[in-house]
Design an enzyme around this catalytic site. Structure first.
Site, PDB file in Angstrom:
ATOM      1  N   HIS A  37      12.972   6.434   9.742  1.00  0.00           N
ATOM      2  CA  HIS A  37      14.250   6.604   9.048  1.00  0.00           C
ATOM      3  C   HIS A  37      14.905   7.953   9.352  1.00  0.00           C
ATOM      4  CE1 HIS A  37      12.948   3.499   5.765  1.00  0.00           C
ATOM      5  NE2 HIS A  37      13.098   2.956   6.958  1.00  0.00           N
ATOM      6  N   LEU A  97       5.356   0.920   4.166  1.00  0.00           N
ATOM      7  CA  LEU A  97       6.216   0.620   5.306  1.00  0.00           C
ATOM      8  C   LEU A  97       6.541   1.873   6.124  1.00  0.00           C
ATOM      9  CD1 LEU A  97       8.653  -1.879   3.532  1.00  0.00           C
ATOM     10  CD2 LEU A  97       6.679  -2.411   4.951  1.00  0.00           C
ATOM     11  N   PHE A  98       5.959   2.998   5.750  1.00  0.00           N
ATOM     12  CA  PHE A  98       5.919   4.222   6.562  1.00  0.00           C
ATOM     13  C   PHE A  98       7.297   4.767   6.948  1.00  0.00           C
ATOM     14  CE2 PHE A  98       2.368   1.365   8.087  1.00  0.00           C
ATOM     15  CZ  PHE A  98       1.492   1.765   7.091  1.00  0.00           C
ATOM     16  N   CYS A  99       8.271   4.636   6.072  1.00  0.00           N
ATOM     17  CA  CYS A  99       9.637   5.113   6.370  1.00  0.00           C
ATOM     18  C   CYS A  99      10.132   4.577   7.704  1.00  0.00           C
ATOM     19  CB  CYS A  99       9.695   6.638   6.351  1.00  0.00           C
ATOM     20  SG  CYS A  99       9.475   7.346   4.712  1.00  0.00           S
ATOM     21  N   ALA A 100       9.714   3.356   8.004  1.00  0.00           N
ATOM     22  CA  ALA A 100      10.179   2.656   9.210  1.00  0.00           C
ATOM     23  C   ALA A 100      10.279   1.178   8.843  1.00  0.00           C
ATOM     24  CB  ALA A 100       9.217   2.879  10.368  1.00  0.00           C
TER      25      ALA A 100
END
Length: 474
Positions: free
Chosen positions: A149, A394-397
């Site tokens: 992100h 979701l790992f900032c992705a």
């Protein structure tokens, strides 16, 4: 530079002495089989099943622990801390030397070109938002949906084109070439791409993407947040226009980041922040307003009191990684990657997430799901029962992880995913990440824990609390 000779050199000498003492103190420590000792290697944590165990920090992709070298260098400098730039006192002059010498160290670490600027920021996110502020108003930006992100979102005020997730490196290049061929050939354009995925760890074809961008008159910025801690990053060899990375992922968690590259857009745009340090002169006008002449150097985008400790920490980490030798670091990390991937391959219920396939080169970042487990539940059990810290979610992705997970069923288990919206099916994964400070024992314990949890199940009951999966101590 300082009017006092060799002040910065004296500080570095003191820091080096402290570092040597710290390194000597780790001799014989069984946790120090890693190439570069880090803080926290002797921390123990309690287990819900009883007793304590040394903490296995396997979440480097979020924030890597501080290198012992970095900590010692910062501690040696701390008594000499002073205001940066324009101060007349000895400590201010010394701190200014240290700050600007750190800029030169980072430029050397990145193999910058003559004329490139190194701007100090707070993080990769801050760096890319800065760049988004300085791109020309009519610039078209191209970004793959696979980005973190930090590099996916800053361009929303620009004319942005989001590109679909490629399934091979060649497809990535071809996708970009098609998109660039269809753009307005007369306006400025910028491509933003990651060097190594924060989800899969896979390396992207940066040099080929840069060549495609330049062939179509576009520029390119490299998000090196996950690449720089693991591999050498050469601005010249990769032929990128800018590179951004964070100190906290480079073993220097003291609040600094870097944007380095071409100076022209940086010099002509309004300052990222307006304030002291960015301005050269300020004068009142007859009509009551003010006239400002802004700096054309990196200071233009470094308003406010600089984070000299954070900047020095980044420079210290750059030196430590360079001196350790990336060939050595990459070879050992490849051993750790092979250990984890081979261990996970032994468990049929585990599916490792990948865009480019099993043979793709990668850094020490691996995400996976486990059949029959919600990923948050699995990660909580690794922590509570084995003392292993990983990441789930979701790992900032989000677009990338959702693409990789597709419509695979996820058993909700005892706990839900922290990033699932109300009524949304729980989609999340587990990420294990490691680096130059990771002992072999940590990855071996992780592999053993995964096999035990899949075979025997969790030994403890868990519940959802404030959106997190936690041990049920009721």
């Amino acid at each position: 530079m300082s009017a006092y000779p060799n002040t910065a050199a004296a500080t570095v000498t003191a820091a080096s002495s402290a570092t040597a003492a710290g390194a000597a103190a780790t001799d014989g420590d069984p946790c120090c089989d890693a190439p570069l000792p880090v803080l926290g290697r002797d921390v123990t944590v309690p287990l819900v099943t009883g007793g304590e165990v040394s903490y296995a920090a396997l979440d480097y992709a979020a924030s890597a622990p501080a290198l012992q070298r970095v900590w010692d260098d910062v501690a040696a400098y701390a008594p000499y801390y002073g205001s940066v730039h324009r101060g007349a006192g000895y400590l201010s002059q010394l701190s200014t030397d240290l700050f600007e010498n750190s800029r030169a160290t980072v430029a050397e670490f990145l193999d910058c070109r003559p004329g490139d600027q190194v701007v100090f920021t707070r993080s990769t996110t801050d760096s890319l938002n800065l760049l988004a502020r300085v791109v020309p108003a009519d610039c078209q930006v191209f970004v793959f949906e696979t980005e973190h992100h930090a590099s996916l979102l800053p361009w929303q005020d620009a004319n942005v084109t989001y590109l679909n997730a490629p399934r091979t490196p060649d497809e990535a290049v071809a996708t970009l070439e098609r998109a660039l061929a269809d753009r307005d050939p007369y306006g400025p354009a910028l491509v933003c791409v990651t060097g190594a995925s924060n989800v899969t760890g896979e390396l992207w074809p940066v040099r080929e993407l840069a060549a495609a961008a330049h062939a179509h008159g576009a520029r390119i910025v490299l998000d090196a947040a996950q690449l720089a801690p693991h591999h050498p990053v050469s601005v010249r060899e990769l032929d990128v226009d800018w590179v951004a990375f964070s100190g906290h992922k480079l073993y220097a968690p003291f609040g600094s980041g870097v944007l380095a590259g071409r100076a022209d857009w940086l010099q002509t745009a309004e300052p990222y922040l307006a304030g002291g340090g960015a301005s050269r002169t300020v004068a009142r006008r007859a009509d009551g307003g003010v006239d400002v002449e802004w700096h054309t150097t990196a200071a233009r985008h470094e308003a406010g009191s600089p984070n000299v400790i954070g900047v020095y920490a980044v420079a210290s980490a750059c030196k430590a990684l360079t001196e350790a030798g990336f060939d050595r670091l990459v070879a050992r990390e490849r051993h750790l990657i092979d250990t984890v991937r081979a261990g996970l391959a032994d468990v049929p219920e585990v599916r490792v997430l990948s865009l480019f396939g099993d043979d793709a080169p990668r850094v020490g970042v691996i995400s996976f799901v486990v059949e029959g487990w919600n990923s948050s539940h699995f990660a909580a059990a690794l922590s509570a029962e084995y003392g292993i810290g990983v990441r789930d979610g979701l790992f900032c992705a989000h677009p990338l992880v959702r693409t990789l997970l597709g419509s695979d069923p996820q058993d909700p288990g005892e706990c839900g995913a922290p990033e699932a919206a109300p009524g949304e099916r729980s989609l999340n994964a587990i990420r294990v990440s490691f680096g130059a400070g990771t002992p072999d024992e940590h990855v071996e314990r992780f592999v053993g824990a995964v096999k035990e949890l899949v075979r025997d199940g969790a030994q403890w009951k868990y519940r959802t609390e404030d959106g997190r999966c936690v041990p049920d101590r009721g």
